[in-house]
Enzyme design. Structure first.
Site, PDB file in Angstrom:
ATOM      1  N   CYS A 223       0.829  -1.193   0.000  1.00 12.69           N
ATOM      2  CA  CYS A 223       0.000   0.000   0.000  1.00 12.69           C
ATOM      3  C   CYS A 223       0.865   1.246   0.000  1.00 12.69           C
ATOM      4  O   CYS A 223       2.086   1.188  -0.038  1.00 12.69           O
ATOM      5  CB  CYS A 223      -0.900   0.015   1.235  1.00 12.69           C
TER       6      CYS A 223
ATOM      7  N   ARG B 268      -4.799   1.213  -0.403  1.00 12.04           N
ATOM      8  CA  ARG B 268      -4.642  -0.203  -0.059  1.00 12.04           C
ATOM      9  C   ARG B 268      -4.502  -1.117  -1.263  1.00 12.04           C
ATOM     10  O   ARG B 268      -5.270  -1.038  -2.219  1.00 12.04           O
ATOM     11  CB  ARG B 268      -5.843  -0.667   0.773  1.00 12.04           C
TER      12      ARG B 268
ATOM     13  N   ASP C 206      -2.396  -8.716   9.140  1.00 13.47           N
ATOM     14  CA  ASP C 206      -1.136  -8.682   9.885  1.00 13.47           C
ATOM     15  C   ASP C 206      -0.890  -7.296  10.471  1.00 13.47           C
ATOM     16  O   ASP C 206      -0.276  -7.159  11.533  1.00 13.47           O
ATOM     17  CB  ASP C 206       0.032  -9.096   8.993  1.00 13.47           C
TER      18      ASP C 206
ATOM     19  N   LEU D 130       9.286 -13.365  -9.698  1.00 11.85           N
ATOM     20  CA  LEU D 130      10.038 -12.654 -10.732  1.00 11.85           C
ATOM     21  C   LEU D 130      11.279 -13.475 -11.037  1.00 11.85           C
ATOM     22  O   LEU D 130      12.174 -13.593 -10.203  1.00 11.85           O
ATOM     23  CB  LEU D 130      10.408 -11.244 -10.259  1.00 11.85           C
TER      24      LEU D 130
ATOM     25  N   VAL E 216      11.327 -10.511 -18.413  1.00 12.61           N
ATOM     26  CA  VAL E 216      11.323  -9.596 -19.551  1.00 12.61           C
ATOM     27  C   VAL E 216      12.722  -9.531 -20.143  1.00 12.61           C
ATOM     28  O   VAL E 216      13.713  -9.857 -19.484  1.00 12.61           O
ATOM     29  CB  VAL E 216      10.875  -8.170 -19.152  1.00 12.61           C
TER      30      VAL E 216
END
Length: 1114
Positions: free
Chosen positions: A2, A50, A107, A244, A272
């Site tokens: 966030c 958020r 959390d 990733l 990529v």
């Protein structure tokens, strides 16, 4: 997760605060596209954009705690939030406060109850990546940022009194007069300003140039296990996660570890690059090998240049090396963000393990340690800034296992920098690579390090630089120094980036970290030509065998490519309980013998070999220690592991002859006699006579010496354990074995004044990720998970004291609880009632009996007596055993053995029942991570047969440090021991009362507990956090500190009992007698002057608290 914003401005009305808060928070909407929230209080407003990951339906922020009105905005993830909730619940129970009620499963909400009770100190309790601001209704607040700076935070302020916190710099532009980046590892309050809460020993040289550089000497054998636990933590998500996959070593390692923890056929991976680039081809191979659902995006140099304005805006920098590497990361985040909200990455490995190519020229291990620390200290401005900003530009959260705090401690505090050195025959990160040999495709495992701007394609950067140069006129560049006097651009490429930055971040030039010398390697203590200001000098070295091997699908821009290894997708356990039964060293999905946590490394050793089987078994299990003090720190959990020569509690494993040792709990170094005895045993085990059978005989001898010293009744049995906490498992095991069809119910008395994690262990929950018999490559039990083989155990904890500090009536509470549960349950219940003979402040708990209001205990209830302090007479131990009660003792407290060791004393009748039982269930396999056959007595051979025979040499040696003093103590008549202890305690209490700020609270069983007053009477007493510092300071030399008054003992090293909380705001320190002290009193070899010096130093530390705190922080 966030974007957060906190605005403090008493000059604005509530409506004005809300309007400005919403306007600024809207600038962070890319970070949190799911919803925006605002909370306004007296003179402040909190804003939150958020990205919903944990409890998506209910975890709206800002979060407000209804009972107190406290509020918080939090960015990031708190991986230990379940433990924090449990801690808050236990603290509330101990204080007799109302139960903690949570409105969500987020959390983030775990911060609020602990903020209420601990204030700013809550920051040090969090394990995760975070930036948060917590506020009380009156506007007082604490802000904090995680130790590495994974999550961003900025602070701005004006002369008017306005203070503004925000996740990104753009929110501060034009709204404050001054601005700064919030430093990583710090907290901030209006009263105290910045305070560093993260300051491990290995970091000190970067904080204080005068501090000596710590050069650790350990190996990398523990790295794999710690990294795996770090990956497991980061699989916490209610919305799934991806990976990733750069094609490099680090993300491939993360992928390999994920494959052991989850079903990779459901994991999406993302890469990529340009066609046939090093990253694209290597990542494709990794995805195929591990069976992920793989996605690629192939970009062109024209697309890269077109994205530069967006990259600079979100990245908030003009540093050229960082911008170049962020451009492909922007495309990568955009691709991944279209499929998931959470990804794991390999960031941080190159800083911890010296992965950059310029380390080839590093001259020595000292330079290696300094340089890796230097670039780690810049991570928050470089790789982490790139990872966060590019990800959050597309609503994507990136998690970084390599930067787990435990792994930082290992990489910088234990691994020898020599293991990170590059040589002509050893590639960069060779030690890390070797840990995954055979698991990751060879060409990927050993490919040359490429930074992302290089790995995605080897020619696009030069094209990008040419396009940037064409966008800047000669006249503009000629005036570069005048236009940008701070960090003037050195090329037209740099000028172009700088011009874009100025458009959106005017006046914020000073925020940008520009590498000394123009590149990452420029600030190193040695010269290297590997990197220049324009990038890697020789990109040809990045080519590898996978390039050109398979160009199929290279025009499939944005298409998913499903890869499998040999046509079969790998799968792993879906939860921690299943994961603990997998042995990664045997290949994905291979089951290991549940009774052999070392995967057969040690248990298959033959008997009677002519070599030292014990030392070989330790080496096979990943234990490289060979010195006695090092071995004393093995074979336990993380509390025992030695770092800079001391354990978690700051206690050395070597004798301290010049120190004053008056400690309770596990706060004592071993005696000289005990250390010498252990050295003799080590010599035998290291010799050719050190067979597994010989080790077993040594452990039998320890059990015999314990039984003889305590004069145990005939037929009693002794089980050894690595620590007092693990001894709790045996009590639960006894109940399970005798009552296999009943529901186990655990009752713990004196909660808050017993050992660390006692409550968890008394319901068979793993209290640590590190266990005695889990090798670095094995799957360790997950902290907080139920031991494999035990069913859920219900538990009732009785706090040691009520909210006023008065001892609880535990007998009445236990009786009432048993009656209530029994009345409500039709199924059989096996009760395990844990009592304490000698709490941390010395008192003994009591049981309900026939005369109590609630009646006696059930006839078949198993009573376990925690006598771990060993502050009990031999006769009292015999009395417990005669009543059929199990007794737990330790050798690491009263008798001054090295921390940690324990024994479970089983009464004769109970031992006979356990031997005779025929329908008992199999031993829970989870016990194999904590116990071996050698800890079990011959009479319980059925248990031993189900356990491995791996040697816990550390436990054997620790018991030998304790036995000499145990035997001398038990030789004293009980009456004489009591007389000596009472006389000594009375003298110490008088000394304490003479100190103006100390006051005796109690004098029990040879423990003098006392409170410590703050400077003024209306401020009350010092609490747990302050006295924990005093406890640590007693072990340090403060001769250089003037203090509030003269003190001749400022340099004296003292070990006393750890601070104990009595009420929510009041704690005590404890001076305790010991076996060594009583023996010297009996022998007439004792002088009260030692106590006088000790009490004088304590009094001086309390009176000089602020001055000492200031010196300690410096």
């Amino acid at each position: 997760m966030c974007g957060i914003l906190a605005l403090f401005d008493g000059a604005l009305s509530a409506a004005e605060l809300e309007a400005l808060c919403k306007r600024l928070t809207s600038l962070l909407s890319h970070r949190g596209p799911d919803e925006v929230g605002c909370h306004v209080g007296g003179g402040f407003a909190l804003g939150h954009a958020r990205l919903s990951i944990m409890d998506p339906a209910h975890g709206h922020q800002p979060l407000v705690h209804a009972p107190t009105g406290n509020a918080v905005v939090h960015n990031g993830e708190i991986y230990n939030h379940a433990e924090l909730r449990e801690r808050a619940a236990l603290e509330a129970a101990a204080a007799r406060a109302p139960p903690v009620v949570y409105a969500t499963h987020s959390d983030s909400e775990s911060i609020l109850p602990l903020f209420e009770t601990h204030g700013a100190h809550v920051a040090a309790m969090l394990d995760g990546m975070f930036a948060f601001v917590a506020v009380r209704p009156d506007g007082t607040c604490v802000a904090a940022r995680d130790p590495c700076g994974i999550k961003p935070l900025y602070r701005g302020w004006s002369a008017s009194g306005r203070v503004l916190f925000a996740s990104e710099l753009k929110c501060l532009v034009g709204h404050v007069e001054h601005a700064e980046e919030f430093p990583a590892g710090h907290l901030w309050t209006a009263e105290g300003g910045y305070e560093r809460y993260f300051a491990p020993d290995w970091l000190r040289p970067t904080l204080d140039p005068a501090a000596p550089l710590i050069l650790p000497t350990g190996g990398v054998e523990r790295v794999r296990g710690l990294l795996k636990r770090a990956v497991a933590k980061r699989l916490m998500s209610d919305v799934g996660y991806g990976l990733l996959l750069s094609g490099g070593l680090d993300s491939a390692i993360v992928c390999a570890l994920m494959a052991e923890l989850t079903d990779m056929s459901k994991i999406k991976s993302f890469t990529v690059g340009m066609p046939n680039s090093p990253d694209i081809m290597a990542a494709r191979e990794v995805a195929k090998h591990f069976g992920t659902v793989h996605h690629e995006y192939l970009f062109s140099p024209d697309e890269a240049f077109a994205m530069v304005p967006q990259v600079v805006y979100h990245l908030e920098t003009y540093e050229p090396e960082l911008i170049r590497s962020s451009i492909p990361n922007y495309f990568l985040a955009k691709l991944a963000g279209a499929h998931t909200k959470v990804v794991l990455t390999g960031e941080g490995a190159d800083e911890l393990f010296a992965g950059y190519l310029y380390f080839r020229d590093c001259p020595d291990r000292e330079a290696m340690q300094r340089e890796t620390l230097r670039i780690w200290g810049h991570l928050h401005n470089v790789n982490l800034q790139r990872s966060d900003r590019m990800g959050m530009a597309h609503g994507l959260e990136a998690r970084v296992p390599f930067l787990d705090v435990e792994l930082l401690e290992e990489a910088y505090g234990r691994v020898d920098p020599a293991a990170k050195m590059h040589t002509a025959t050893k590639a960069e990160k060779h030690a890390l690579r070797a840990l995954f040999e055979g698991e990751i495709p060879h060409d990927v495992l050993w490919r040359t390090k490429a930074m992302q701007c290089e790995g995605v394609g080897t020619d696009w950067v030069s094209i990008l630089q040419a396009k940037c140069a064409a966008a800047v006129s000669d006249a503009e560049f000629g005036a570069a120094s005048a236009t940008f006097p701070l960090n003037p651009p050195q090329s037209k490429e740099e000028f172009y980036y700088r011009k874009l930055f100025a458009q959106s971040h005017a006046g914020m030039d000073h925020f940008v970290h520009v590498w000394e010398g123009g590149c990452r390697a420029g600030g190193a203590a040695w010269q290297s030509a590997v990197y220049t200001r324009a990038g890697l000098a020789d990109t040809a070295q990045l080519r590898h065998a996978l390039m050109d091997a398979d160009k199929e699908g290279e025009d499939a821009r944005g298409e998913g490519l499903r890869g499998t290894a040999d046509g079969t997708a790998r799968s792993g356990a879906s939860d921690a309980a299943n994961a603990s039964a997998i042995d990664p060293s045997s290949g994905a999905g291979a089951k290991r013998n549940a009774a052999d946590p070392l995967g057969g490394a040690a248990s298959s050793l033959p008997s009677g070999s002519t070599t030292s089987e014990v030392m070989r078994a330790l080496a096979d299990a990943g234990v490289r220690a060979t010195e006695l003090h090092e071995l004393l720190g093995t074979g336990g959990d993380s509390r025992i592991s030695l770092k800079a020569g001391v354990n978690k509690y700051g206690i050395p494993a070597t004798p301290q002859p010049r120190a004053v040792v008056r400690s309770s709990c596990t706060s004592s170094p071993p005696t000289a006699a005990g250390y010498a005895a252990a050295a003799e045993v080590l010599a035998r085990m290291a010799s050719a006579d050190g067979t597994i059978d010989a080790f077993g005989a040594e452990m039998r001898a320890v059990r015999t010496r314990i039984a003889t010293a305590l004069k145990l009744p005939a037929g009693s049995e002794v089980v050894l354990a690595p620590s007092g906490v693990e001894a709790e498992y045996i009590g639960m095991l006894v109940a399970q074995q005798l009552h296999p069809h009943a529901r186990l119910h655990s009752i713990v008395a004196a909660a808050g004044e017993v050992g660390t994690a006692t409550a968890e262990a008394a319901r068979c929950v793993s209290y640590d990720n590190l266990t005695p018999f889990c090798a670095p490559t094995a799957r360790a039990p997950t902290k907080g998970s139920l031991l494999d083989g035990f069913a859920h155990i219900e538990q009732f904890c009785v706090p040691a004291r009520d909210a006023t500090g008065k001892q609880s009536d535990e007998a009445a509470a236990i009786g009432a609880h048993i009656d209530a549960v029994a009345a409500a349950s039709a199924e059989p219940i096996a009760w395990v009632v844990r009592q304490v003979a000698g709490t941390k402040t010395g008192f003994t708990t009591s049981l309900p009996d026939a005369a109590s209001a609630c009646g006696a205990l059930p006839a078949d209830a198993l009573v376990v007596i925690d006598a771990c302090q060993l502050r009990v007479s031999c006769e009292l131990v015999h009395s417990y055993l005669r009543q059929g009660q199990v007794v737990l003792i330790t050798g690491s407290k009263f008798v001054h053995g090295a921390s940690f060791s324990a024994a479970i004393l089983i009464p004769p009748e109970l031992a006979q029942r356990l031997e005779a039982v025929r329908d008992a269930p199999p031993l829970p396999v989870g016990l194999g991570a904590h116990f071996s056959a050698h800890e079990m007595p011959d009479r319980l051979s059925r248990w031993a047969e189900q356990l491995h025979r791996s040697p816990n040499l550390g436990l054997l040696l620790r018991w030998h440090t304790a036995l000499p003093m145990l035997e001398r103590l038990c030789a004293l008549p009980d009456g004489e021991r009591t007389r000596l202890e009472d006389a000594w305690a009375a003298s110490v209490a008088q000394l304490v009362e003479r100190q103006p700020r100390l006051s005796v609270l109690s004098r029990e069983a040879g423990i003098v507990s006392f409170t410590c007053a703050r400077p003024s009477a209306d401020e009350g007493m010092y609490g747990l956090d302050e006295l924990a510092k005093v406890h640590r300071w007693l072990q340090e030399d403060f001769a250089h500190v003037q203090g509030a008054r003269p003190c001749a003992h400022r340099s004296l090293v003292c070990f006393i009992g750890q601070a104990v909380a009595i009420t929510r705001g009041v704690a005590v320190l404890r001076i305790a007698s010991s076996a060594d002290l009583l023996v010297r009193l009996h022998d007439g070899a004792y002088e009260l002057a030692m106590e006088e010096a000790l009490v004088d130093k304590i009094g001086w530390l309390i009176e000089s608290y602020d001055a000492v705190l200031d010196a300690a922080l410096r």
